[in-house]
Structures are given as structure tokens and as C-alpha cells.
Design a protein around this motif. Structure first.
Motif, PDB file in Angstrom:
ATOM      1  N   MET A   1      -4.833  41.511  15.873  1.00  0.00           N
ATOM      2  CA  MET A   1      -4.410  40.191  15.360  1.00  0.00           C
ATOM      3  C   MET A   1      -2.933  39.938  15.660  1.00  0.00           C
ATOM      4  O   MET A   1      -2.510  38.826  15.886  1.00  0.00           O
ATOM      5  N   SER A   2      -2.128  41.043  15.677  1.00  0.00           N
ATOM      6  CA  SER A   2      -0.691  40.877  15.872  1.00  0.00           C
ATOM      7  C   SER A   2      -0.372  40.323  17.265  1.00  0.00           C
ATOM      8  O   SER A   2       0.707  39.815  17.501  1.00  0.00           O
ATOM      9  N   ASP A   3      -1.321  40.443  18.199  1.00  0.00           N
ATOM     10  CA  ASP A   3      -1.094  39.947  19.557  1.00  0.00           C
ATOM     11  C   ASP A   3      -1.436  38.459  19.688  1.00  0.00           C
ATOM     12  O   ASP A   3      -1.254  37.873  20.748  1.00  0.00           O
ATOM     13  N   THR A   4      -1.933  37.867  18.608  1.00  0.00           N
ATOM     14  CA  THR A   4      -2.251  36.437  18.638  1.00  0.00           C
ATOM     15  C   THR A   4      -0.959  35.647  18.811  1.00  0.00           C
ATOM     16  O   THR A   4      -0.005  35.857  18.055  1.00  0.00           O
ATOM     17  N   PRO A   5      -0.884  34.741  19.797  1.00  0.00           N
ATOM     18  CA  PRO A   5       0.353  33.954  19.957  1.00  0.00           C
ATOM     19  C   PRO A   5       0.685  33.161  18.695  1.00  0.00           C
ATOM     20  O   PRO A   5      -0.218  32.717  17.969  1.00  0.00           O
ATOM     21  N   VAL A   6       1.975  33.011  18.437  1.00  0.00           N
ATOM     22  CA  VAL A   6       2.397  32.149  17.322  1.00  0.00           C
ATOM     23  C   VAL A   6       2.105  30.692  17.681  1.00  0.00           C
ATOM     24  O   VAL A   6       1.584  29.920  16.872  1.00  0.00           O
ATOM     25  N   ILE A   7       2.430  30.319  18.926  1.00  0.00           N
ATOM     26  CA  ILE A   7       2.195  28.951  19.407  1.00  0.00           C
ATOM     27  C   ILE A   7       1.470  29.036  20.747  1.00  0.00           C
ATOM     28  O   ILE A   7       1.901  29.777  21.634  1.00  0.00           O
ATOM     29  N   GLU A   8       0.383  28.296  20.857  1.00  0.00           N
ATOM     30  CA  GLU A   8      -0.344  28.238  22.124  1.00  0.00           C
ATOM     31  C   GLU A   8      -0.725  26.783  22.394  1.00  0.00           C
ATOM     32  O   GLU A   8      -1.472  26.174  21.638  1.00  0.00           O
ATOM     33  N   ILE A   9      -0.147  26.238  23.455  1.00  0.00           N
ATOM     34  CA  ILE A   9      -0.412  24.850  23.843  1.00  0.00           C
ATOM     35  C   ILE A   9      -1.181  24.886  25.163  1.00  0.00           C
ATOM     36  O   ILE A   9      -0.747  25.550  26.102  1.00  0.00           O
ATOM     37  N   THR A  10      -2.316  24.198  25.203  1.00  0.00           N
ATOM     38  CA  THR A  10      -3.166  24.238  26.396  1.00  0.00           C
ATOM     39  C   THR A  10      -3.517  22.824  26.839  1.00  0.00           C
ATOM     40  O   THR A  10      -4.011  22.031  26.034  1.00  0.00           O
ATOM     41  N   ASP A  11      -3.244  22.516  28.105  1.00  0.00           N
ATOM     42  CA  ASP A  11      -3.646  21.241  28.729  1.00  0.00           C
ATOM     43  C   ASP A  11      -3.184  20.034  27.911  1.00  0.00           C
ATOM     44  O   ASP A  11      -3.942  19.094  27.672  1.00  0.00           O
ATOM     45  N   LEU A  12      -1.920  20.061  27.493  1.00  0.00           N
ATOM     46  CA  LEU A  12      -1.395  18.988  26.640  1.00  0.00           C
ATOM     47  C   LEU A  12      -1.110  17.733  27.462  1.00  0.00           C
ATOM     48  O   LEU A  12      -0.450  17.793  28.503  1.00  0.00           O
ATOM     49  N   HIS A  13      -1.617  16.609  26.973  1.00  0.00           N
ATOM     50  CA  HIS A  13      -1.357  15.298  27.575  1.00  0.00           C
ATOM     51  C   HIS A  13      -0.815  14.359  26.500  1.00  0.00           C
ATOM     52  O   HIS A  13      -1.344  14.301  25.392  1.00  0.00           O
ATOM     53  N   LYS A  14       0.235  13.618  26.878  1.00  0.00           N
ATOM     54  CA  LYS A  14       0.814  12.642  25.957  1.00  0.00           C
ATOM     55  C   LYS A  14       1.220  11.406  26.745  1.00  0.00           C
ATOM     56  O   LYS A  14       1.889  11.512  27.779  1.00  0.00           O
ATOM     57  N   ALA A  15       0.796  10.248  26.261  1.00  0.00           N
ATOM     58  CA  ALA A  15       1.157   8.986  26.914  1.00  0.00           C
ATOM     59  C   ALA A  15       1.659   8.005  25.871  1.00  0.00           C
ATOM     60  O   ALA A  15       1.261   8.040  24.705  1.00  0.00           O
ATOM     61  N   TYR A  16       2.573   7.140  26.300  1.00  0.00           N
ATOM     62  CA  TYR A  16       2.980   5.983  25.501  1.00  0.00           C
ATOM     63  C   TYR A  16       2.395   4.778  26.214  1.00  0.00           C
ATOM     64  O   TYR A  16       2.897   4.380  27.274  1.00  0.00           O
ATOM     65  N   GLY A  17       1.308   4.232  25.680  1.00  0.00           N
ATOM     66  CA  GLY A  17       0.610   3.162  26.391  1.00  0.00           C
ATOM     67  C   GLY A  17       0.096   3.698  27.718  1.00  0.00           C
ATOM     68  O   GLY A  17      -0.559   4.739  27.777  1.00  0.00           O
ATOM     69  N   ALA A  18       0.453   3.031  28.805  1.00  0.00           N
ATOM     70  CA  ALA A  18      -0.016   3.448  30.132  1.00  0.00           C
ATOM     71  C   ALA A  18       0.885   4.517  30.754  1.00  0.00           C
ATOM     72  O   ALA A  18       0.548   5.092  31.786  1.00  0.00           O
ATOM     73  N   LEU A  19       2.030   4.786  30.126  1.00  0.00           N
ATOM     74  CA  LEU A  19       2.987   5.735  30.697  1.00  0.00           C
ATOM     75  C   LEU A  19       2.665   7.159  30.225  1.00  0.00           C
ATOM     76  O   LEU A  19       2.854   7.495  29.054  1.00  0.00           O
ATOM     77  N   GLU A  20       2.190   7.983  31.152  1.00  0.00           N
ATOM     78  CA  GLU A  20       1.872   9.368  30.813  1.00  0.00           C
ATOM     79  C   GLU A  20       3.134  10.213  30.979  1.00  0.00           C
ATOM     80  O   GLU A  20       3.685  10.312  32.075  1.00  0.00           O
ATOM     81  N   VAL A  21       3.581  10.827  29.863  1.00  0.00           N
ATOM     82  CA  VAL A  21       4.834  11.582  29.911  1.00  0.00           C
ATOM     83  C   VAL A  21       4.607  13.094  29.940  1.00  0.00           C
ATOM     84  O   VAL A  21       5.473  13.840  30.411  1.00  0.00           O
ATOM     85  N   ILE A  22       3.465  13.564  29.442  1.00  0.00           N
ATOM     86  CA  ILE A  22       3.089  14.978  29.537  1.00  0.00           C
ATOM     87  C   ILE A  22       1.730  15.031  30.216  1.00  0.00           C
ATOM     88  O   ILE A  22       0.781  14.383  29.767  1.00  0.00           O
ATOM     89  N   LYS A  23       1.629  15.820  31.278  1.00  0.00           N
ATOM     90  CA  LYS A  23       0.451  15.746  32.151  1.00  0.00           C
ATOM     91  C   LYS A  23      -0.244  17.099  32.301  1.00  0.00           C
ATOM     92  O   LYS A  23      -0.304  17.672  33.376  1.00  0.00           O
TER      93      LYS A  23
END
Length: 257
Positions: A1-23
Motif C-alpha cells: 500500500m505504501s507504494d500507492t502514489p499520493v497523486i496520480e493524474i491520467t489523461d487529464l483534459h481541461k477546456a474553457y469553452g472551445a479552448l482546450e488548455v490541457i490535452k
């Protein structure tokens, strides 16, 4: 369990309207890792941090905290966290330090640092005060407990903001350009504190324009370009032998390297 990442982000996408800022970004921080995000203004660094802390809603991808995925409802631009209790728990464990200090002007430095543990975590006021004084000593401003933010330099205010984040005793610290609002000599006060936290083995995600700090304190550096990871790796590899022409150009344009 100690090897479990504290933070794991996978395939994150973020857009403001039509503008995709994280791809489609993947970032992992295991216990004790210091991960720095670098890149030009507008590359998406701060947005990733805000999505990680659930201050911003992402449209796609997984955010997992200590093995626990964020629960979502809805899709695309309608996607929101499904469990407010989970959001509060995650935010409480991912203390964020902002560029602009965000201290309450009407409270003393000590009150600023102990407020959230008392009101959010329900800690005993006396216990919270003792902890807060300890962290203010740790960041080198223990003698400033009873003054107000306006009476401090920018570097001292940012160190107070770091003490406030530490007082929540979080699993990880998120720094969003912690030195960019400071004059160079005050910047070094804050860098020294961040270096000491790294040496203690604290888990940190740092968005920074300071390439020397990123090189000195990081285990892993991620170079972002237009919302994508252009290159990532150990600091000596990224700064010493960058593979990407974009990264080489970026490093040439910074005065810190």
C-alpha cells in the motif's frame, strides 16, 4: 500500500469553452516525490494544479488521491465531482500555496495560520496554536506571530502562507508559482524553505518559473507546451541534455539557467 502514489493524474483534459488548455496529461507523485511543472506562460501548468486540487473541473481523465479515484457525475463540460465530502477531504490533504499569498488582512499571522485547522479540521484551539507557532518557527518568522500581513515583506508573507499550508498537515503540498511575485532577494527566502521541505521528504507539486529551484529540489521535472507534456524526466537529464528543440529554446529564453 505504501507504494500507492499520493497523486496520480491520467489523461487529464481541461477546456474553457472551445479552448482546450490541457490535452491528455499524465502526472504521478509518489510519497516524498517533488515534481516540478515548467513551461511558458499559458502552457497549462497552473491549470493542472487547480484541477488536481479540484478548484477547477476537468472534462476528462482520472484524478486519484492515495489510491482513491475522484468520483464524477456528468460528462464533458457538465462533469462535476459527485461527492462534496470527498472533495473536502482531498482539498484538506492537498494544501495549496498561491502566487499571491492570500492571507487574511484582518487577522494576525498566527491567526491566519491556525484558522483552517480549527474551522475545517475541528482541532482544539490551543493545540492548533502550538502547531502554528511551530510551523512559523520552521519557516523563520516565529517572531512575527502577532503582526498583520501588511506589516510583512512579500517573502515573509509567502513564508506565512507556507506555514498555513503545513499547519493542515497535508499529504502533499501544491505550489503555484510561489516565488514569482517576489523580488529576487525575497525569492531566495522562500526557495530555502521549499528546499528544506524537499529534504524532509515532503510530497510536492511545484509550478515554477525558477529553473534553478526546479533543478535543485525536484525528483522529476515536466515540461509543458500548449497543454501537452513535451518532455519529462530527472532534472539533470532535462536541464543538462534536453532532447526536445522546444525545451532547448525554452531554457535558452530563461535567465535562471
Amino acid at each position: 500500500m505504501s507504494d500507492t502514489p499520493v497523486i496520480e493524474i491520467t489523461d487529464l483534459h481541461k477546456a474553457y469553452g472551445a479552448l482546450e488548455v490541457i490535452k491528455g496529461v499524465d502526472i504521478t507523485a509518489r510519497r516524498g516525490d517533488v515534481v516540478s511543472l515548467i513551461g511558458s506562460s499559458g502552457s497549462g501548468k497552473s491549470t493542472i494544479l487547480r484541477c488536481c486540487n479540484l478548484l477547477e473541473d476537468s472534462q476528462q481523465g482520472e484524478i486519484v488521491f492515495k489510491g482513491e479515484p475522484v468520483k464524477w457525475k456528468g460528462e464533458g463540460h457538465g462533469r462535476r465531482p459527485a461527492d462534496p465530502g470527498q472533495v473536502l477531504r482531498i482539498r484538506t490533504n492537498l494544501s495549496m500555496v498561491f502566487q499571491q499569498f492570500n492571507l487574511w488582512a484582518h487577522m494576525t499571522i498566527l491567526q491566519n495560520v491556525m484558522e483552517a485547522p480549527v474551522t475545517v479540521l475541528g482541532r482544539d484551539r490551543g493545540e492548533a496554536e502550538a502547531t502554528a507557532r511551530g510551523y512559523l518557527d520552521k519557516v523563520g518568522i516565529g517572531d512575527k506571530c502577532d503582526v498583520y500581513p501588511a506589516q510583512l515583506s512579500g517573502g515573509q508573507q509567502q513564508r506565512a502562507a507556507i506555514a498555513r499550508a503545513l499547519c493542515m498537515e497535508p499529504e502533499a503540498l501544491l505550489f503555484d508559482e510561489p516565488t514569482s511575485a517576489l523580488d529576487p532577494e525575497l525569492e531566495q527566502e522562500v526557495v530555502r524553505v521549499i528546499q528544506s521541505l524537499a529534504e524532509e521528504g515532503r510530497t510536492m507539486l511545484i509550478v515554477t518559473h525558477d529553473m534553478k529551484m526546479a533543478s535543485d529540489v525536484s525528483d522529476h521535472v515536466v515540461f509543458l507546451h500548449q497543454g501537452c507534456i513535451e518532455e519529462e524526466g530527472a532534472p539533470d537529464q532535462l536541464f543538462g541534455a534536453p532532447k526536445s528543440e522546444r525545451l532547448r529554446g525554452f531554457l535558452r529564453s530563461t535567465t535562471h539557467v
